[in-house]
Design a protein around this motif. Structure first.
Motif, PDB file in Angstrom:
ATOM      1  N   ILE A 199       0.885  -1.115  -0.107  1.00 41.99           N
ATOM      2  CA  ILE A 199      -0.039   0.017   0.049  1.00 41.99           C
ATOM      3  C   ILE A 199       0.995   1.274  -0.055  1.00 41.99           C
ATOM      4  O   ILE A 199       0.668   2.386  -0.826  1.00 41.99           O
ATOM      5  CB  ILE A 199      -0.877  -0.112   1.076  1.00 41.99           C
ATOM      6  CG1 ILE A 199      -2.078  -1.063   1.175  1.00 41.99           C
ATOM      7  CG2 ILE A 199      -1.702   1.564   1.239  1.00 41.99           C
ATOM      8  CD1 ILE A 199      -2.972  -1.348   2.407  1.00 41.99           C
ATOM      9  N   GLU A 208      -8.269  -1.372   5.249  1.00 40.35           N
ATOM     10  CA  GLU A 208      -7.382  -2.156   4.184  1.00 40.35           C
ATOM     11  C   GLU A 208      -7.081  -3.420   4.751  1.00 40.35           C
ATOM     12  O   GLU A 208      -6.971  -4.527   4.211  1.00 40.35           O
ATOM     13  CB  GLU A 208      -6.328  -1.228   3.619  1.00 40.35           C
ATOM     14  CG  GLU A 208      -6.898  -0.215   2.738  1.00 40.35           C
ATOM     15  CD  GLU A 208      -6.851  -0.739   1.294  1.00 40.35           C
ATOM     16  OE1 GLU A 208      -6.866  -1.990   0.837  1.00 40.35           O
ATOM     17  OE2 GLU A 208      -7.826   0.096   0.433  1.00 40.35           O
ATOM     18  N   ARG A 234       1.410   4.386  -3.124  1.00 44.62           N
ATOM     19  CA  ARG A 234       0.993   5.782  -2.715  1.00 44.62           C
ATOM     20  C   ARG A 234       1.813   6.743  -3.089  1.00 44.62           C
ATOM     21  O   ARG A 234       3.088   6.611  -3.100  1.00 44.62           O
ATOM     22  CB  ARG A 234       0.555   5.833  -1.256  1.00 44.62           C
ATOM     23  CG  ARG A 234      -0.369   4.699  -0.795  1.00 44.62           C
ATOM     24  CD  ARG A 234      -1.967   5.608  -1.226  1.00 44.62           C
ATOM     25  NE  ARG A 234      -2.060   6.567  -0.761  1.00 44.62           N
ATOM     26  CZ  ARG A 234      -3.263   7.086  -0.492  1.00 44.62           C
ATOM     27  NH1 ARG A 234      -4.456   6.450  -0.774  1.00 44.62           N
ATOM     28  NH2 ARG A 234      -3.690   8.389   0.214  1.00 44.62           N
TER      29      ARG A 234
END
Length: 322
Positions: free
Chosen positions: A13, A29, A17
């Motif tokens: 993640i 998440e 990003r």
């Protein structure tokens, strides 16, 4: 999702990003609590060296883009708890009874050695560096252990000839195996006894003969098995119907405070340095034996029948020396 899976997911993640991601979004998440999220963040940043940063208001997390490109998670890492488990597994496999799944277990042991080698621990050249003693263990015949395992996973009933220590009697029983339990270096079969019409634990080394039946075993819900065997102290425990309150002397407290008698135990330190321990139990025999191990450094405060049982045992022991 396991801890390792969450760590990899968190890394993916943050790596993808370009802007900080909010704490609540990360919790959603990963499907975890705030406390778990912060443990993952600490492990990723402090132990694995990830370039993980937190925005000024403390609500968002991101990777430092100047360093993120050079950081990758290792292919495998092992926590201290996992390392202990691997060392124990390696020792058990190295000392298993000859002939018991020998070829299959050799491959497992080699794989464990490879995992340990990946941590820089070369056990093949220095096996004596780790010594795990099992002095109190009692060997189980290889054929018997394998028969029990086969019946357990094939859902077959067993007929066992069992020598009970307490009454010193031999009996034949038809049982439906539910699970195998390793407790203090000994193996026990938790099973439904059709003669007694109840759950019982059988020490494998006390089984004299065994015969597998084609009849399908009676299957009990895991919740019922845990309720019967796991709520109280000891292996032959039964349901937790009582709670023992024990007080240790200041000297013994230094040892007792570090012991886990039961997952649901409660503890309290007294101002004078004594230590109190509350333990749920069913049958008292095994608990009495554990209490006697501490001799004069322990006192049973409650319940009264347990206090009397320990007192009687001490009086009887003292009689040998009068």
């Amino acid at each position: 999702m396991s801890r390792r899976e969450r760590l990899y997911h968190l890394h993916d993640i943050l790596r993808q990003r370009r802007t900080p991601i909010a704490r609540q979004d990360l919790m959603d998440e990963l499907g975890c609590s705030q406390a778990t999220l912060y443990r993952l963040i600490n492990e990723l940043r402090d132990h694995l060296g990830a370039p993980l940063e937190q925005d000024p208001d403390g609500r968002g997390f991101y990777y430092d883009r100047s360093l993120a490109g050079s950081f990758e998670l290792p292919g495998l890492w092992i926590s201290p708890d996992e390392l202990q488990a691997l060392l124990t597994a390696r020792h058990v496999l190295g000392n298993v009874q000859p002939g018991l799944l020998e070829d299959e277990l050799e491959g497992v042991q080699q794989r464990i050695n490879q995992l340990l080698d990946a941590q820089g621990l070369d056990f093949s050249t220095q096996p004596g560096r780790i010594n795990i003693r099992h002095d109190a263990g009692r060997p189980v015949p290889a054929e018997l252990f394998e028969d029990v395992m086969q019946a357990l996973f094939r859902r077959e009933r067993l007929v066992i000839t069992y020598h009970g220590r307490r009454r010193d009697d031999v009996s034949e029983r038809e049982v439906s195996p539910q699970r195998l339990t390793s407790y203090r270096d000994r193996w026990y079969l938790d099973a439904w006894c059709h003669r007694s019409e109840g759950l019982r634990s059988f020490a494998l080394e006390r089984i004299r003969e065994i015969r597998r039946l084609e009849e399908e075993s009676l299957e009990l819900p895991e919740e019922d098995i845990a309720l019967h065997f796991d709520q109280a102290f000891g292996i032959f425990s039964g349901p937790a119907e009582h709670e023992a309150l024990l007080r240790f002397s200041p000297e013994a407290a230094r040892w007792a405070a570090d012991e886990v008698w039961h997952p649901e135990q409660r503890t309290q330190w007294r101002p004078d340095g004594r230590f109190e321990l509350s333990v749920p139990f069913g049958r008292s025999r095994e608990l009495v034996m554990e209490i006697l191990r501490y001799g004069r450094d322990i006192e049973v405060l409650a319940p009264d029948f347990l206090r009397q049982a320990v007192s009687s045992q001490l009086e009887a022991a003292l009689g040998h020396y009068r």
